[in-house]
Scaffold this active site. Structure first.
Site, PDB file in Angstrom:
ATOM      1  N   LYS A   1       1.398  -3.835  -9.870  1.00  0.00           N
ATOM      2  CA  LYS A   1       2.814  -3.725  -9.503  1.00  0.00           C
ATOM      3  C   LYS A   1       2.984  -3.674  -7.990  1.00  0.00           C
ATOM      4  O   LYS A   1       2.062  -3.348  -7.223  1.00  0.00           O
ATOM      5  CB  LYS A   1       3.446  -2.490 -10.150  1.00  0.00           C
ATOM      6  CG  LYS A   1       2.755  -1.150  -9.841  1.00  0.00           C
ATOM      7  CD  LYS A   1       3.110  -0.537  -8.497  1.00  0.00           C
ATOM      8  CE  LYS A   1       2.377   0.746  -8.222  1.00  0.00           C
ATOM      9  NZ  LYS A   1       2.585   1.277  -6.839  1.00  0.00           N
TER      10      LYS A   1
ATOM     11  N   ILE B   1      -8.707  -1.511  -6.004  1.00  0.00           N
ATOM     12  CA  ILE B   1      -8.877  -0.091  -6.296  1.00  0.00           C
ATOM     13  C   ILE B   1      -8.236   0.731  -5.172  1.00  0.00           C
ATOM     14  O   ILE B   1      -8.473   0.463  -3.991  1.00  0.00           O
ATOM     15  CB  ILE B   1     -10.369   0.259  -6.432  1.00  0.00           C
ATOM     16  CG1 ILE B   1     -10.975  -0.503  -7.620  1.00  0.00           C
ATOM     17  CG2 ILE B   1     -10.574   1.761  -6.601  1.00  0.00           C
ATOM     18  CD1 ILE B   1     -12.480  -0.456  -7.676  1.00  0.00           C
TER      19      ILE B   1
ATOM     20  N   GLY C   1      -5.333   0.611  -4.093  1.00  0.00           N
ATOM     21  CA  GLY C   1      -4.663  -0.353  -3.237  1.00  0.00           C
ATOM     22  C   GLY C   1      -3.152  -0.250  -3.226  1.00  0.00           C
ATOM     23  O   GLY C   1      -2.479  -1.071  -2.599  1.00  0.00           O
ATOM     24  N   GLY C   2      -2.589   0.729  -3.951  1.00  0.00           N
ATOM     25  CA  GLY C   2      -1.140   0.855  -4.009  1.00  0.00           C
ATOM     26  C   GLY C   2      -0.486  -0.082  -4.994  1.00  0.00           C
ATOM     27  O   GLY C   2       0.735  -0.270  -4.961  1.00  0.00           O
ATOM     28  N   MET C   3      -1.296  -0.665  -5.908  1.00  0.00           N
ATOM     29  CA  MET C   3      -0.759  -1.617  -6.874  1.00  0.00           C
ATOM     30  C   MET C   3      -0.923  -1.159  -8.322  1.00  0.00           C
ATOM     31  O   MET C   3      -0.652  -1.912  -9.253  1.00  0.00           O
ATOM     32  CB  MET C   3      -1.409  -2.986  -6.686  1.00  0.00           C
ATOM     33  CG  MET C   3      -1.062  -3.667  -5.379  1.00  0.00           C
ATOM     34  SD  MET C   3      -1.574  -5.393  -5.382  1.00  0.00           S
ATOM     35  CE  MET C   3      -0.521  -6.081  -6.667  1.00  0.00           C
TER      36      MET C   3
ATOM     37  N   GLY D   1      -3.662  -0.302 -10.181  1.00  0.00           N
ATOM     38  CA  GLY D   1      -4.734  -0.882 -10.984  1.00  0.00           C
ATOM     39  C   GLY D   1      -5.284   0.083 -12.020  1.00  0.00           C
ATOM     40  O   GLY D   1      -5.473  -0.280 -13.189  1.00  0.00           O
ATOM     41  N   GLY D   2      -5.542   1.324 -11.618  1.00  0.00           N
ATOM     42  CA  GLY D   2      -6.016   2.319 -12.570  1.00  0.00           C
ATOM     43  C   GLY D   2      -4.985   2.613 -13.641  1.00  0.00           C
ATOM     44  O   GLY D   2      -5.329   2.820 -14.817  1.00  0.00           O
ATOM     45  N   SER D   3      -3.719   2.611 -13.252  1.00  0.00           N
ATOM     46  CA  SER D   3      -2.642   2.819 -14.218  1.00  0.00           C
ATOM     47  C   SER D   3      -2.581   1.669 -15.219  1.00  0.00           C
ATOM     48  O   SER D   3      -2.337   1.883 -16.414  1.00  0.00           O
ATOM     49  CB  SER D   3      -1.297   2.950 -13.488  1.00  0.00           C
ATOM     50  OG  SER D   3      -1.288   4.087 -12.653  1.00  0.00           O
ATOM     51  N   ALA D   4      -2.802   0.457 -14.737  1.00  0.00           N
ATOM     52  CA  ALA D   4      -2.825  -0.697 -15.637  1.00  0.00           C
ATOM     53  C   ALA D   4      -3.974  -0.587 -16.632  1.00  0.00           C
ATOM     54  O   ALA D   4      -3.824  -0.914 -17.816  1.00  0.00           O
ATOM     55  CB  ALA D   4      -2.944  -1.990 -14.827  1.00  0.00           C
TER      56      ALA D   4
ATOM     57  N   ASP E   1       2.598   5.935 -12.673  1.00  0.00           N
ATOM     58  CA  ASP E   1       2.750   4.484 -12.777  1.00  0.00           C
ATOM     59  C   ASP E   1       2.343   3.920 -14.137  1.00  0.00           C
ATOM     60  O   ASP E   1       2.573   2.739 -14.407  1.00  0.00           O
ATOM     61  CB  ASP E   1       1.915   3.786 -11.697  1.00  0.00           C
ATOM     62  CG  ASP E   1       2.420   4.059 -10.292  1.00  0.00           C
ATOM     63  OD1 ASP E   1       3.600   4.411 -10.144  1.00  0.00           O
ATOM     64  OD2 ASP E   1       1.621   3.916  -9.340  1.00  0.00           O
TER      65      ASP E   1
END
Length: 311
Positions: free
Chosen positions: A17, A104, A106-108, A110-113, A145
């Protein structure tokens, strides 16, 4: 279900995101901050494959260096699987194979996804059938997130960011992501924001007691107008991220010099999201930034949230 080397499994894909707008309130007594954010899911995906197992385990592949990621109970995807098993009374486990493409730390998200994809994959693997609404409730317990990774598209997040309201979006927005070699700690960025606000309290605008998203953001998204969105991109965490990583300022400048409509730090950083006017402009921007030595990807949004992929 699909089949890999004869082993039945479930494959779920979940998006990263961009926070196209982020208003951060004061630090609360519990250490968290109320926020109001506009999320946009983009076409950089995590792929999670869930295999039957007697235990809970996770392994990684893909282009991202995952050597520093935990694979024990502290891993967010493992937490998601265990939470769903406990909720539904499942006594078996799962082996997760995660192909990482989202940076990782990165503010996007990734772990939440990964966590969102795991919830959906295990729901299908174990045939728990608890429903999307219950999955979203579980997701909120895992992180701010995670619910958005399930829902996808475009949404307004309030509270910690996990209370979601879908936002009507038209058209496709084109982004060029400038990726950093090293991630950033979200708590550290929030701490730096608090310190900045305390130091400059007399010189900056008052902190919003009840954070909200600028109506111009909703209008731009509803219109599918990249220029309108460029005019209202905002992230309160950006000043803190730039303090901690001054080199990110240069990345924003390079984007501006090479035709980006606007640039923003994604979430708590360090990924820089540069908005382009069209697919062609994004490709030109991507080429120019790559030539300057930056690691870049062209992505589009909004895209769907976590979904089961057919074999």
């Amino acid at each position: 279900m699909s089949d890999l080397h004869g082993v039945p499994h479930v494959h779920v894909r979940a998006p990263g995101k961009i926070n196209v707008y982020m208003n951060v309130g004061r630090r609360r007594s519990d250490g968290y901050h109320d926020v109001a954010t506009a999320y946009q899911a983009v076409s950089l995906f995590e792929d999670v494959r869930a295999f039957p197992s007697d235990t809970f385990s996770v392994a990684f592949n893909g282009p991202i260096d995952t050597r520093g990621l935990p694979t024990d109970r502290s891993n967010l995807a493992i937490k998601a699987a265990r939470m769903l098993a406990k909720k539904t009374g499942i006594t078996s486990g799962v082996h997760l194979q995660i192909e990482k493409n989202v940076p990782i730390s990165g503010g996007m998200g990734g772990g939440s996804a990964d966590a969102a994809a795991t919830l959906l994959a295990c729901d299908h693997l174990w045939q728990t059938d608890i429903g999307r609404d219950e999955l979203v409730k579980l997701a909120a317990k895992l992180g701010a997130d995670v619910p958005f990774s399930l829902v996808g598209g475009t949404a307004i997040g309030t509270g910690r960011g996990d209370s979601l309201s879908p936002a009507l979006a038209k058209g496709t927005f084109h982004w060029v992501l400038a990726l950093a070699d090293e991630g950033m700690s979200t708590p550290e960025v929030y701490g730096e924001l608090d310190a900045h606000r305390a130091k400059h309290a007399a010189d900056i605008a008052p902190i919003d007691e009840t954070p909200s998203v600028d109506t111009g953001v909703l209008q731009a998204i509803r219109a599918g107008d990249a220029q309108l969105l460029a005019d209202v991109l905002h992230n309160d965490l950006q000043v803190a991220a730039l303090h901690l990583r001054p080199e990110l300022t240069r990345t924003l400048e390079v984007g501006d010099d090479n035709g980006a409509l606007a640039g923003i730090v994604s979430g708590s950083g360090p990924t820089i999201a540069l908005l382009a006017s069209s697919a062609e402009a994004a490709i030109d921007l991507q080429v120019s930034l790559a030539a300057s030595g930056l690691a870049v990807k062209h992505v589009t949004g909004p895209v769907a949230g976590a979904r089961v992929m057919e074999a």
